[in-house]
Design an enzyme around this catalytic site. Sequence first.
Site, PDB file in Angstrom:
ATOM      1  N   GLU A   1      59.463  26.611  73.761  1.00  0.00           N
ATOM      2  CA  GLU A   1      59.002  27.783  73.296  1.00  0.00           C
ATOM      3  C   GLU A   1      58.009  28.100  74.496  1.00  0.00           C
ATOM      4  O   GLU A   1      56.987  28.095  74.263  1.00  0.00           O
ATOM      5  CB  GLU A   1      58.789  26.948  71.924  1.00  0.00           C
ATOM      6  CG  GLU A   1      58.687  28.406  70.729  1.00  0.00           C
ATOM      7  CD  GLU A   1      57.405  29.182  71.055  1.00  0.00           C
ATOM      8  OE1 GLU A   1      57.574  30.261  71.586  1.00  0.00           O
ATOM      9  OE2 GLU A   1      56.574  29.011  70.233  1.00  0.00           O
TER      10      GLU A   1
ATOM     11  N   CYS B   1      52.429  34.658  69.606  1.00  0.00           N
ATOM     12  CA  CYS B   1      53.420  34.377  70.924  1.00  0.00           C
ATOM     13  C   CYS B   1      54.323  35.874  70.419  1.00  0.00           C
ATOM     14  O   CYS B   1      55.480  36.067  71.174  1.00  0.00           O
ATOM     15  CB  CYS B   1      54.006  32.858  71.670  1.00  0.00           C
ATOM     16  SG  CYS B   1      54.456  32.317  69.718  1.00  0.00           S
TER      17      CYS B   1
END
Length: 492
Positions: free
Chosen positions: A236, A270
């Site tokens: 990720e 993010c």
Amino acid sequence: MADSTTTFDSHNPVTNEVISSHEIYNETAVVAAVERAREASREWRDLGFRGRRKVLLKWSTDLLDNIDSLSELVSLETGKPVSDAKLEASLAAGHIAWAARHAESVMRTSHRSPGLLMANMSATVERSPVGVVGVIGPWNYPVFTPLGSIAYALAAGNTVVFKPSEYTPAVGEYLAQSFIDSSLFADVFTCITGLGETGKFLCESGIDKLAFTGSTRTAKIVAATCAAHMTPVVLECGGKDPVIVAHDADIKRAADATVWSAFSNAGQTCIGAERVYVDERVADKFIEKVLEIAKDIRPGAPGDGKYGPTTMPKQIPIIQSHIDDAIARGATVLMGGSGSVKAPFVEPVIFCDVPEDSIAMTEETFGPTIAINRVKTMAEAIRLTNDSRYGLGAAVWSKRRGKHIASQLHTGMVAINSVISFAAVDSVPFGGVKDSGYGRIHGPEGILEFTYPRTVVRARFQLPIAFTSFSRTAGSDKLIVKVTKLLKGRLG
């Protein structure tokens, strides 16, 4: 254990004061932790779904019962407001409970049709835990993000060795100790602390899978290290998440949510908004509302600011370079500017008309900045959104065309008339495409990510014609071809 004389300090990012000291696990210590986790895996797996569910639900409850102490620690190590830390911990506890309750149904044995040629067979697919899962977590959401892997791996029957960020080691140790205190199981969930080299040792330690969250640059190094040992990975990574605002959007709500998405946690999210493509027909109204909302937002220490400092000092020059590059390339500064960087804090920066080839539009800033560009059509907004090496999340604001726009975006997740909502929904997978990584956490996919399929085919009775035998005849071959032509997979 690691050499007790080899330690590193955790610092308060606001004051730079030392919070605590932590061991640097060397290679021997990391391997030993993984070996202990492997020894503990049989007992944890044999506990069964119901047993693990009971343990994990109790852990989730215990974390919530002690949420004040956990939130204070998160705030101390990251600098974020205690309220934000509490929200993060609450959502993480929810994911633990969801994984605990749904692992059994997600991993239930699947019965498959064997097809006419193999009608005498019973075909099933079982799901088994991979074994020992390594997790390398980030500092920006040191509870929510790693638990998205840890909880789902544990629920699936794996044991976990967790290496937290060197900026939030105390939070990592808290999580592991809270599990031990709650479950009375040792070595099922272990925390190892250290710097980058400790993470490398974990990749090389013989774990059965690794889940990593961090920058794309580091993810590529991690993936290459794991590949040398045939260790599969879940990555990720970063994002350059867009917001698309159509002419029929609720402008007030879109502006308010975009400002929060861009500036909360000091932009260190993010899946936070970094670039906005707004229909030119409503652009002025949208920008006006954004500026109205943002004018009262300022950073500060917990309790003083709407958001905290830049937790990782080396991110400061990156944020500065993005701001300066956008200005040098002709972007219009609507709020803040080059002087907004006042380490460890960065005040809100809002641009418009930012050149698409500037690093403020192409690279992840990870700071409290937002670029707003006008577009003539939604087709242009979609094209610009997809013209990125990242593909993590996106937000679309439209009363009538949200689904249509969302279906054309090359991203792993899309929120329609909301922001970041997909992270809070336990039942949906979280992850990206392109340079934003691969693999998924959360939801059924997040459980299956930490399992492997085992195919079991059993002969229920024997057919008069033996296909898997040296005694097979030409007539048998002819029959196989004839039946295959006739069926073409229809009864498979």
